[in-house]
Design a protein around this motif. Structure first.
Motif, PDB file in Angstrom:
ATOM      1  N   SER A  12      96.966 -39.992 -58.426  1.00  0.00           N
ATOM      2  CA  SER A  12      95.601 -40.365 -58.794  1.00  0.00           C
ATOM      3  C   SER A  12      95.612 -41.579 -59.713  1.00  0.00           C
ATOM      4  O   SER A  12      96.482 -41.691 -60.585  1.00  0.00           O
ATOM      5  CB  SER A  12      94.927 -39.220 -59.547  1.00  0.00           C
ATOM      6  N   TYR A  38      87.439 -35.388 -49.694  1.00  0.00           N
ATOM      7  CA  TYR A  38      87.754 -34.154 -50.426  1.00  0.00           C
ATOM      8  C   TYR A  38      86.777 -33.979 -51.601  1.00  0.00           C
ATOM      9  O   TYR A  38      86.390 -32.868 -51.942  1.00  0.00           O
ATOM     10  CB  TYR A  38      89.207 -34.175 -50.926  1.00  0.00           C
ATOM     11  N   ARG A  39      86.381 -35.101 -52.184  1.00  0.00           N
ATOM     12  CA  ARG A  39      85.425 -35.036 -53.300  1.00  0.00           C
ATOM     13  C   ARG A  39      84.052 -34.565 -52.815  1.00  0.00           C
ATOM     14  O   ARG A  39      83.394 -33.744 -53.457  1.00  0.00           O
ATOM     15  CB  ARG A  39      85.306 -36.407 -53.969  1.00  0.00           C
ATOM     16  N   SER A 101      91.176 -31.002 -56.810  1.00  0.00           N
ATOM     17  CA  SER A 101      92.547 -30.699 -56.384  1.00  0.00           C
ATOM     18  C   SER A 101      92.681 -29.254 -55.943  1.00  0.00           C
ATOM     19  O   SER A 101      93.460 -28.942 -55.046  1.00  0.00           O
ATOM     20  CB  SER A 101      93.548 -31.023 -57.497  1.00  0.00           C
ATOM     21  N   SER A 104      91.291 -29.017 -52.554  1.00  0.00           N
ATOM     22  CA  SER A 104      92.197 -29.693 -51.609  1.00  0.00           C
ATOM     23  C   SER A 104      93.427 -28.866 -51.249  1.00  0.00           C
ATOM     24  O   SER A 104      94.185 -29.253 -50.365  1.00  0.00           O
ATOM     25  CB  SER A 104      92.687 -31.018 -52.188  1.00  0.00           C
ATOM     26  N   ARG A 110      91.836 -28.787 -45.504  1.00  0.00           N
ATOM     27  CA  ARG A 110      92.737 -29.873 -45.095  1.00  0.00           C
ATOM     28  C   ARG A 110      92.680 -30.094 -43.581  1.00  0.00           C
ATOM     29  O   ARG A 110      92.604 -31.212 -43.127  1.00  0.00           O
ATOM     30  CB  ARG A 110      94.184 -29.588 -45.523  1.00  0.00           C
ATOM     31  N   GLY A 130      95.132 -42.087 -49.669  1.00  0.00           N
ATOM     32  CA  GLY A 130      95.039 -40.665 -49.990  1.00  0.00           C
ATOM     33  C   GLY A 130      96.348 -40.126 -50.512  1.00  0.00           C
ATOM     34  O   GLY A 130      97.053 -40.789 -51.289  1.00  0.00           O
ATOM     35  N   ARG A 131      96.675 -38.898 -50.092  1.00  0.00           N
ATOM     36  CA  ARG A 131      97.901 -38.239 -50.569  1.00  0.00           C
ATOM     37  C   ARG A 131      98.844 -37.897 -49.425  1.00  0.00           C
ATOM     38  O   ARG A 131     100.033 -37.704 -49.627  1.00  0.00           O
ATOM     39  CB  ARG A 131      97.569 -36.934 -51.305  1.00  0.00           C
ATOM     40  N   ARG A 181      96.084 -32.782 -61.835  1.00  0.00           N
ATOM     41  CA  ARG A 181      95.915 -33.069 -60.417  1.00  0.00           C
ATOM     42  C   ARG A 181      97.238 -33.479 -59.769  1.00  0.00           C
ATOM     43  O   ARG A 181      97.534 -33.062 -58.653  1.00  0.00           O
ATOM     44  CB  ARG A 181      94.854 -34.156 -60.225  1.00  0.00           C
ATOM     45  N   ASP A 185      98.517 -31.513 -56.665  1.00  0.00           N
ATOM     46  CA  ASP A 185      98.659 -32.295 -55.429  1.00  0.00           C
ATOM     47  C   ASP A 185     100.101 -32.270 -54.908  1.00  0.00           C
ATOM     48  O   ASP A 185     100.325 -32.241 -53.709  1.00  0.00           O
ATOM     49  CB  ASP A 185      98.238 -33.764 -55.647  1.00  0.00           C
ATOM     50  N   ARG A 188     101.331 -28.194 -53.990  1.00  0.00           N
ATOM     51  CA  ARG A 188     100.600 -27.295 -53.080  1.00  0.00           C
ATOM     52  C   ARG A 188     101.420 -27.061 -51.804  1.00  0.00           C
ATOM     53  O   ARG A 188     102.236 -27.904 -51.408  1.00  0.00           O
ATOM     54  CB  ARG A 188      99.213 -27.869 -52.741  1.00  0.00           C
TER      55      ARG A 188
HETATM   56  O1   DC Z   1      91.985 -40.374 -54.361  1.00  0.00           O
HETATM   57  P1   DC Z   1      91.121 -39.473 -55.241  1.00  0.00           P
HETATM   58  O2   DC Z   1      91.582 -39.367 -56.658  1.00  0.00           O
HETATM   59  O3   DC Z   1      89.670 -39.788 -55.136  1.00  0.00           O
HETATM   60  O4   DC Z   1      91.326 -38.020 -54.584  1.00  0.00           O
HETATM   61  C1   DC Z   1      90.692 -36.883 -55.101  1.00  0.00           C
HETATM   62  C2   DC Z   1      91.503 -35.631 -54.810  1.00  0.00           C
HETATM   63  O5   DC Z   1      91.495 -35.352 -53.425  1.00  0.00           O
HETATM   64  C3   DC Z   1      92.961 -35.655 -55.215  1.00  0.00           C
HETATM   65  O6   DC Z   1      93.151 -35.112 -56.493  1.00  0.00           O
HETATM   66  C4   DC Z   1      93.663 -34.838 -54.178  1.00  0.00           C
HETATM   67  C5   DC Z   1      92.739 -34.813 -53.009  1.00  0.00           C
HETATM   68  N1   DC Z   1      93.222 -35.602 -51.864  1.00  0.00           N
HETATM   69  C6   DC Z   1      94.091 -34.987 -50.996  1.00  0.00           C
HETATM   70  O7   DC Z   1      94.492 -33.853 -51.246  1.00  0.00           O
HETATM   71  N2   DC Z   1      94.497 -35.627 -49.887  1.00  0.00           N
HETATM   72  C7   DC Z   1      94.070 -36.877 -49.607  1.00  0.00           C
HETATM   73  N3   DC Z   1      94.473 -37.473 -48.492  1.00  0.00           N
HETATM   74  C8   DC Z   1      93.193 -37.532 -50.505  1.00  0.00           C
HETATM   75  C9   DC Z   1      92.818 -36.871 -51.640  1.00  0.00           C
END
Ligand code: DC
Length: 226
Positions: A12, A38-39, A101, A104, A110, A130-131, A181, A185, A188
């Motif tokens: 993040s 996700y938000r 989080s 998510s 997901r 993203g993640r 977070r 993240d 998980r």
């Molecule tokens: O990029 P961001 O900080 O706006 O993302 C918010 C939350 O969304 C982050 O804490 C984890 C989740 N997220 C995720 O699990 N997978 C993604 N591809 C994007 C974000």
């Protein structure tokens, strides 16, 4: 010209979104902020008092929420809409950041998001951040970038963003939120945040925004022109 998919992942507040947005604009590509999805989901869950531990409630909520992005000509931003309502500002508040989080981590959430993201990137010419973009959403992405930055730098950047949106949040509170977070993240069960083996790591702690963008655009152009 050949169109590619650029996947940008990382912790993040490393500057992923602003970099991805600018890279997309430099390449004439579509930008998709997967975190915003996700938000927006989290906002819906909060507003409808969804019990995260009840799979039926979660499934019903997912069936009832629709997320899309619309370009706002006045500010040049691609803004997030939840069931037809502009939620771009609301999804950036601490209320949502504190819960996102956890939401998510839910497998069904997901799966729903990944399916929609894959559809959005099907015709390529897309930059998504993203993640799990390089690992799960687009494991075949032409270019994968993994961004990192020092915690103090990240917290300072997030504080400035929140301040620009009109809220002053204590730096320690932001650091705690980011660390929490990061932990959720990357630990998980379902598609945790990890660097893909073929991702190129960029540490943005001491890079100017322009240099950050230039590095990614340079890497993308090399692949496009190959
Ligand atoms: O990029 P961001 O900080 O706006 O993302 C918010 C939350 O969304 C982050 O804490 C984890 C989740 N997220 C995720 O699990 N997978 C993604 N591809 C994007 C974000």
């Amino acid at each position: 010209m050949r169109k590619i998919v650029v996947a940008i992942d990382g912790y993040s507040a490393c500057g992923k979104s602003s970099t991805a947005k600018q890279v997309a604009s430099a390449l004439g590509y579509k930008y998709i902020d997967s975190g915003a999805m996700y938000r927006a989901t989290t906002l819906y869950f909060l507003e409808h008092y969804i019990n995260l531990d009840n799979p039926k409630d979660v499934a019903k909520a997912l069936a009832n929420l629709h997320i899309d992005f619309h370009y706002n000509e006045r500010n040049g931003k691609n803004e997030t809409y939840l069931n037809g309502l502009n939620v771009e500002e609301e999804i950036r508040t601490m209320r949502v950041s504190e819960k996102v989080s956890e939401v998510s981590t839910i497998k069904e959430v997901r799966h729903a998001m990944v399916a929609q993201q894959q559809k959005m990137g099907k015709s390529k010419g897309v930059v998504m951040d993203g993640r799990d973009i390089g690992t799960v959403v687009f494991p075949q992405a032409d270019l994968k970038v993994f961004m990192t930055a020092d915690m103090d730098v990240r917290a300072g950047r997030r504080q400035e963003e929140l301040l620009a949106a009109g809220t002053l949040v204590d730096l320690d509170e932001i650091k705690q939120n980011l660390a929490h977070r990061d932990h959720l993240d990357s630990t998980r069960k379902e598609s945790p945040l990890i660097k893909a083996d073929d991702a190129i790591e960029i540490d943005t702690s001491f890079l100017s925004f322009e240099d950050q963008v230039a590095q990614v655009v340079g890497l993308a152009k090399k692949i496009i022109n190959k």
